[in-house]
Design a protein around this motif. Structure first.
Motif, PDB file in Angstrom:
ATOM      1  N   SER A 143       0.812  -1.221   0.000  1.00 19.44           N
ATOM      2  CA  SER A 143       0.000   0.000   0.000  1.00 19.44           C
ATOM      3  C   SER A 143       0.841   1.266   0.000  1.00 19.44           C
ATOM      4  O   SER A 143       0.367   2.328  -0.400  1.00 19.44           O
ATOM      5  N   THR A 144       2.091   1.165   0.470  1.00 17.21           N
ATOM      6  CA  THR A 144       2.951   2.356   0.500  1.00 17.21           C
ATOM      7  C   THR A 144       3.907   2.420  -0.690  1.00 17.21           C
ATOM      8  O   THR A 144       4.738   3.312  -0.766  1.00 17.21           O
ATOM      9  N   GLY A 145       3.788   1.457  -1.596  1.00 20.72           N
ATOM     10  CA  GLY A 145       4.584   1.517  -2.821  1.00 20.72           C
ATOM     11  C   GLY A 145       6.048   1.151  -2.653  1.00 20.72           C
ATOM     12  O   GLY A 145       6.900   1.586  -3.441  1.00 20.72           O
ATOM     13  N   VAL A 146       6.351   0.313  -1.651  1.00 19.06           N
ATOM     14  CA  VAL A 146       7.754  -0.030  -1.415  1.00 19.06           C
ATOM     15  C   VAL A 146       8.366  -0.751  -2.609  1.00 19.06           C
ATOM     16  O   VAL A 146       9.449  -0.394  -3.085  1.00 19.06           O
ATOM     17  N   MET A 147       7.685  -1.792  -3.102  1.00 18.24           N
ATOM     18  CA  MET A 147       8.291  -2.595  -4.167  1.00 18.24           C
ATOM     19  C   MET A 147       8.401  -1.810  -5.474  1.00 18.24           C
ATOM     20  O   MET A 147       9.380  -1.978  -6.210  1.00 18.24           O
ATOM     21  N   GLN A 148       7.412  -0.951  -5.732  1.00 18.64           N
ATOM     22  CA  GLN A 148       7.531  -0.114  -6.928  1.00 18.64           C
ATOM     23  C   GLN A 148       8.737   0.814  -6.809  1.00 18.64           C
ATOM     24  O   GLN A 148       9.498   0.992  -7.768  1.00 18.64           O
ATOM     25  N   ALA A 149       8.891   1.389  -5.617  1.00 19.01           N
ATOM     26  CA  ALA A 149      10.028   2.276  -5.400  1.00 19.01           C
ATOM     27  C   ALA A 149      11.347   1.509  -5.475  1.00 19.01           C
ATOM     28  O   ALA A 149      12.352   1.998  -6.001  1.00 19.01           O
ATOM     29  N   TYR A 150      11.336   0.282  -4.941  1.00 19.97           N
ATOM     30  CA  TYR A 150      12.540  -0.554  -4.979  1.00 19.97           C
ATOM     31  C   TYR A 150      12.917  -0.889  -6.419  1.00 19.97           C
ATOM     32  O   TYR A 150      14.092  -0.780  -6.815  1.00 19.97           O
ATOM     33  N   GLN A 151      11.924  -1.311  -7.208  1.00 19.01           N
ATOM     34  CA  GLN A 151      12.210  -1.671  -8.595  1.00 19.01           C
ATOM     35  C   GLN A 151      12.716  -0.470  -9.385  1.00 19.01           C
ATOM     36  O   GLN A 151      13.627  -0.598 -10.216  1.00 19.01           O
ATOM     37  N   ALA A 152      12.137   0.695  -9.114  1.00 19.42           N
ATOM     38  CA  ALA A 152      12.593   1.902  -9.812  1.00 19.42           C
ATOM     39  C   ALA A 152      14.038   2.222  -9.452  1.00 19.42           C
ATOM     40  O   ALA A 152      14.850   2.585 -10.313  1.00 19.42           O
ATOM     41  N   LEU A 153      14.367   2.069  -8.165  1.00 18.91           N
ATOM     42  CA  LEU A 153      15.728   2.346  -7.721  1.00 18.91           C
ATOM     43  C   LEU A 153      16.711   1.353  -8.321  1.00 18.91           C
ATOM     44  O   LEU A 153      17.748   1.741  -8.875  1.00 18.91           O
ATOM     45  N   VAL A 154      16.390   0.053  -8.234  1.00 20.42           N
ATOM     46  CA  VAL A 154      17.312  -0.977  -8.722  1.00 20.42           C
ATOM     47  C   VAL A 154      17.508  -0.861 -10.228  1.00 20.42           C
ATOM     48  O   VAL A 154      18.623  -0.991 -10.736  1.00 20.42           O
ATOM     49  N   SER A 155      16.413  -0.605 -10.945  1.00 22.68           N
ATOM     50  CA  SER A 155      16.509  -0.466 -12.397  1.00 22.68           C
ATOM     51  C   SER A 155      17.457   0.663 -12.780  1.00 22.68           C
ATOM     52  O   SER A 155      18.331   0.498 -13.639  1.00 22.68           O
ATOM     53  N   GLN A 156      17.294   1.811 -12.126  1.00 24.40           N
ATOM     54  CA  GLN A 156      18.163   2.950 -12.407  1.00 24.40           C
ATOM     55  C   GLN A 156      19.584   2.681 -11.923  1.00 24.40           C
ATOM     56  O   GLN A 156      20.556   3.021 -12.599  1.00 24.40           O
ATOM     57  N   ALA A 157      19.710   2.069 -10.760  1.00 27.72           N
ATOM     58  CA  ALA A 157      21.038   1.805 -10.204  1.00 27.72           C
ATOM     59  C   ALA A 157      21.834   0.867 -11.100  1.00 27.72           C
ATOM     60  O   ALA A 157      23.024   1.084 -11.349  1.00 27.72           O
ATOM     61  N   GLU A 158      21.187  -0.185 -11.591  1.00 22.98           N
ATOM     62  CA  GLU A 158      21.901  -1.156 -12.425  1.00 22.98           C
ATOM     63  C   GLU A 158      22.333  -0.559 -13.762  1.00 22.98           C
ATOM     64  O   GLU A 158      23.373  -0.933 -14.310  1.00 22.98           O
ATOM     65  N   SER A 159      21.530   0.376 -14.274  1.00 23.89           N
ATOM     66  CA  SER A 159      21.901   0.994 -15.546  1.00 23.89           C
ATOM     67  C   SER A 159      22.990   2.047 -15.367  1.00 23.89           C
ATOM     68  O   SER A 159      23.828   2.237 -16.246  1.00 23.89           O
ATOM     69  N   GLN A 160      23.002   2.722 -14.221  1.00 21.19           N
ATOM     70  CA  GLN A 160      23.975   3.780 -13.977  1.00 21.19           C
ATOM     71  C   GLN A 160      25.240   3.278 -13.276  1.00 21.19           C
ATOM     72  O   GLN A 160      26.319   3.814 -13.482  1.00 21.19           O
ATOM     73  N   VAL A 161      25.082   2.270 -12.411  1.00 18.36           N
ATOM     74  CA  VAL A 161      26.214   1.760 -11.623  1.00 18.36           C
ATOM     75  C   VAL A 161      26.295   0.255 -11.862  1.00 18.36           C
ATOM     76  O   VAL A 161      25.703  -0.533 -11.118  1.00 18.36           O
ATOM     77  N   PRO A 162      27.025  -0.190 -12.895  1.00 20.45           N
ATOM     78  CA  PRO A 162      27.012  -1.597 -13.309  1.00 20.45           C
ATOM     79  C   PRO A 162      27.384  -2.586 -12.211  1.00 20.45           C
ATOM     80  O   PRO A 162      26.881  -3.716 -12.198  1.00 20.45           O
ATOM     81  N   MET A 163      28.240  -2.192 -11.260  1.00 19.18           N
ATOM     82  CA  MET A 163      28.665  -3.148 -10.234  1.00 19.18           C
ATOM     83  C   MET A 163      27.543  -3.540  -9.281  1.00 19.18           C
ATOM     84  O   MET A 163      27.697  -4.456  -8.490  1.00 19.18           O
ATOM     85  N   LEU A 164      26.400  -2.852  -9.346  1.00 16.40           N
ATOM     86  CA  LEU A 164      25.273  -3.190  -8.488  1.00 16.40           C
ATOM     87  C   LEU A 164      24.330  -4.201  -9.128  1.00 16.40           C
ATOM     88  O   LEU A 164      23.372  -4.633  -8.499  1.00 16.40           O
ATOM     89  N   LYS A 165      24.597  -4.592 -10.377  1.00 12.02           N
ATOM     90  CA  LYS A 165      23.705  -5.497 -11.094  1.00 12.02           C
ATOM     91  C   LYS A 165      23.612  -6.840 -10.364  1.00 12.02           C
ATOM     92  O   LYS A 165      24.608  -7.376  -9.894  1.00 12.02           O
ATOM     93  N   GLY A 166      22.422  -7.366 -10.296  1.00 10.19           N
ATOM     94  CA  GLY A 166      22.231  -8.675  -9.688  1.00 10.19           C
ATOM     95  C   GLY A 166      21.867  -8.642  -8.223  1.00 10.19           C
ATOM     96  O   GLY A 166      21.615  -9.688  -7.628  1.00 10.19           O
ATOM     97  N   LEU A 167      21.825  -7.467  -7.604  1.00  4.63           N
ATOM     98  CA  LEU A 167      21.446  -7.387  -6.190  1.00  4.63           C
ATOM     99  C   LEU A 167      19.946  -7.650  -6.055  1.00  4.63           C
ATOM    100  O   LEU A 167      19.144  -7.068  -6.764  1.00  4.63           O
ATOM    101  N   SER A 168      19.592  -8.540  -5.143  1.00  6.12           N
ATOM    102  CA  SER A 168      18.167  -8.824  -4.946  1.00  6.12           C
ATOM    103  C   SER A 168      17.894  -9.139  -3.475  1.00  6.12           C
ATOM    104  O   SER A 168      17.566 -10.271  -3.121  1.00  6.12           O
ATOM    105  N   PRO A 169      18.059  -8.147  -2.606  1.00  8.27           N
ATOM    106  CA  PRO A 169      17.815  -8.389  -1.180  1.00  8.27           C
ATOM    107  C   PRO A 169      16.344  -8.672  -0.908  1.00  8.27           C
ATOM    108  O   PRO A 169      15.467  -8.261  -1.668  1.00  8.27           O
TER     109      PRO A 169
END
Length: 257
Positions: A188-214
């Motif tokens: 209801s608070t949009g955590v997973m949407q916010a998480y996916q948006a962050l990870v998507s941007q992070a992986e495209s901008q900072v390649p060493m973060l690719k594959g993180l899935s806490p």
């Protein structure tokens, strides 16, 4: 001395770091350094002061006093954390990004991900604030199960001995009960949407973060409970040390005027 082997995750991080350009290498080195510092935190705990049992005080009264102290302290702690901003507005309990994402947050901000990070953090903390009140029933059940032997040992223990007892008895049941509720609140608070948006941007901008899935649900649950036990410990210390915090006749009788 026995040598410690690096974990696959650590080896992967090292390999990524070695492939980076010099400016990014410096940033990633800083991330790795911060991760090491975090692992070293919490190795030493402050000394706790013991509380002598008052002369002539019977164990049944001690038990009642401890239950009262935990009940009063727990109600205060849960009420504070459940309020809007109860987690988000307080540095000592605010829920950070999970795992390596938190360690790399400074690097991600350099790549312009401030908005995504802030949105994700806010949604996690809001979910915890919505769910923490569910700790109350388990909290009260645990108090009823405290034995007379428990009471005497806890009373004369350190200044957070009752909180330590509560944590030992309830952390598993609380986690099991709260995680589904936190995950529901996260929806209801949009955590997973916010998480996916962050990870998507992070992986495209900072390649060493690719594959993180806490596991975000587990992370928020664990952090929410850490905040609860921290607040409860603070309340217990106040009751033991500060007469003003002894708001009932029983607390005054057991812990002093």
């Amino acid at each position: 001395m026995k040598k410690r082997l690096m974990t696959p995750a650590a080896l992967s991080g090292l390999a990524l770091a070695l492939t980076l350009s010099q400016p990014a290498q410096a940033d990633w080195d800083d991330v790795l350094k911060k991760q090491g510092e975090k692992l070293l935190q919490g190795q030493t705990a402050p000394e706790s002061k013991s509380t002598p049992v008052p002369a002539g005080m019977d164990t049944a009264t001690l038990a009642s006093g401890l239950k009262e102290a935990l009940k009063v302290g727990g109600e205060r702690a849960i009420k504070e954390l459940a309020a809007e901003g109860g987690y988000a507005n307080h540095d000592d309990v605010r829920i950070p990004l999970p795992g390596a994402l938190d360690t790399a947050s400074g690097l991600m901000r350099k790549y312009g991900l401030d908005s995504q990070i802030d949105t994700f953090e806010a949604s996690m903390n809001s979910a915890a604030e919505q769910a923490i009140s569910e700790a109350t029933p388990i909290f009260l059940e645990t108090l009823e199960g405290m034995t007379l032997d428990d009471a005497r040992r806890i009373y004369s223990g350190g200044d957070t001995a009752a909180t330590d007892y509560f944590r030992e008895k309830t952390q598993g049941p609380l986690g099991s009960r709260m995680q589904p509720l936190i995950e529901e609140a996260m929806s209801s608070t949009g955590v997973m949407q916010a998480y996916q948006a962050l990870v998507s941007q992070a992986e495209s901008q900072v390649p060493m973060l690719k594959g993180l899935s806490p596991d975000v649900g587990e992370h928020v649950t664990d952090a929410a409970l850490d905040g609860l036990f921290l607040r409860l410990a603070q309340e217990e210390k106040q009751i033991r040390e500060n007469p003003v915090a002894r708001t009932t006749d029983l607390l005054k009788s057991v812990f002093g005027q």
